[in-house]
Motif scaffolding. Sequence first.
Motif, mmCIF file in Angstrom:
data_model
loop_
_atom_site.group_PDB
_atom_site.id
_atom_site.type_symbol
_atom_site.label_atom_id
_atom_site.label_comp_id
_atom_site.label_asym_id
_atom_site.label_seq_id
_atom_site.Cartn_x
_atom_site.Cartn_y
_atom_site.Cartn_z
ATOM 1 N N LEU A 133 -27.481 -0.857 48.917
ATOM 2 C CA LEU A 133 -27.501 0.568 48.718
ATOM 3 C C LEU A 133 -26.115 1.028 48.045
ATOM 4 O O LEU A 133 -26.005 1.460 47.071
ATOM 5 N N SER A 134 -25.051 0.340 48.712
ATOM 6 C CA SER A 134 -23.448 0.671 48.161
ATOM 7 C C SER A 134 -23.586 -0.235 46.616
ATOM 8 O O SER A 134 -23.188 0.596 45.795
ATOM 9 N N PHE A 135 -24.248 -1.271 46.591
ATOM 10 C CA PHE A 135 -24.086 -1.894 45.283
ATOM 11 C C PHE A 135 -25.012 -1.180 44.297
ATOM 12 O O PHE A 135 -24.427 -1.072 43.062
ATOM 13 N N GLY A 136 -26.110 -0.593 44.606
ATOM 14 C CA GLY A 136 -26.869 0.182 43.532
ATOM 15 C C GLY A 136 -26.279 1.263 43.244
ATOM 16 O O GLY A 136 -26.164 1.780 42.022
ATOM 17 N N LEU A 137 -25.633 2.223 44.305
ATOM 18 C CA LEU A 137 -24.802 3.471 44.128
ATOM 19 C C LEU A 137 -23.518 3.046 42.931
ATOM 20 O O LEU A 137 -23.441 3.914 42.093
ATOM 21 N N ARG A 138 -22.925 1.954 43.403
ATOM 22 C CA ARG A 138 -21.622 1.977 42.384
ATOM 23 C C ARG A 138 -22.243 1.495 41.004
ATOM 24 O O ARG A 138 -21.615 1.978 39.925
ATOM 25 N N ALA A 139 -23.280 0.990 40.661
ATOM 26 C CA ALA A 139 -23.902 0.687 39.408
ATOM 27 C C ALA A 139 -24.368 1.908 38.624
ATOM 28 O O ALA A 139 -24.083 2.236 37.679
ATOM 29 N N VAL A 140 -25.024 3.070 39.521
ATOM 30 C CA VAL A 140 -25.034 4.094 38.969
ATOM 31 C C VAL A 140 -23.992 4.971 38.588
ATOM 32 O O VAL A 140 -23.879 5.428 37.507
ATOM 33 N N GLU A 141 -23.064 5.078 39.542
ATOM 34 C CA GLU A 141 -21.595 5.682 39.359
ATOM 35 C C GLU A 141 -20.935 5.066 38.069
ATOM 36 O O GLU A 141 -20.539 5.888 37.166
ATOM 37 N N ASN A 142 -20.922 3.837 37.963
ATOM 38 C CA ASN A 142 -20.252 2.976 36.703
ATOM 39 C C ASN A 142 -20.830 3.502 35.402
ATOM 40 O O ASN A 142 -20.308 3.824 34.547
ATOM 41 N N ALA A 143 -22.251 3.483 35.563
ATOM 42 C CA ALA A 143 -23.121 3.685 34.262
ATOM 43 C C ALA A 143 -22.879 5.225 33.987
ATOM 44 O O ALA A 143 -22.686 5.326 32.521
#
Length: 149
Positions: A133-143
């Motif tokens: 979940l943390s990895f996915g959220l970081r990807a969304v935030e970075n995008a």
Amino acid sequence: MDNGDFDLETFLPFRLNRAAEFIALRFAAAYKAEYGLTRPEWRTLAALGSSGRMTATAVGTHSTMHKTKVSRAVFALEERRWLKRKQDEDDRRVEHLELTATGQTAYRELTRLAVDYSIELTSLIGEEGLQALSFGLRAVENAMARRRR
């Protein structure tokens, strides 16, 4: 317009909002029961407790709250004597907000409640699920951050 291919249950903004709301409501119930705080009050207290001195505008930006919610939360926290205001010396329209000693104590107590809730969430989701979940959220935030530029 044909919406036959649209599935709300797989629409990312809907899923993120729903998941965040489930998690936030459960935590909100805990701090409301323990301290009688509203969500905007908690978010304002958390912003100031984690970041230190801020303006109301900065609190709103940090916690993604509308200025009227921030204003009401600031007033309520000031009434509790958890927050103090100081007018900016250069621009009298600006007020700097910071927690009082009592507010800092309340923030420390509430962070213990938050840590307990984080432990509970980790046990529910699992360490591996939480990392994913943390990895996915970081990807969304970075995008989204790249998109704003």
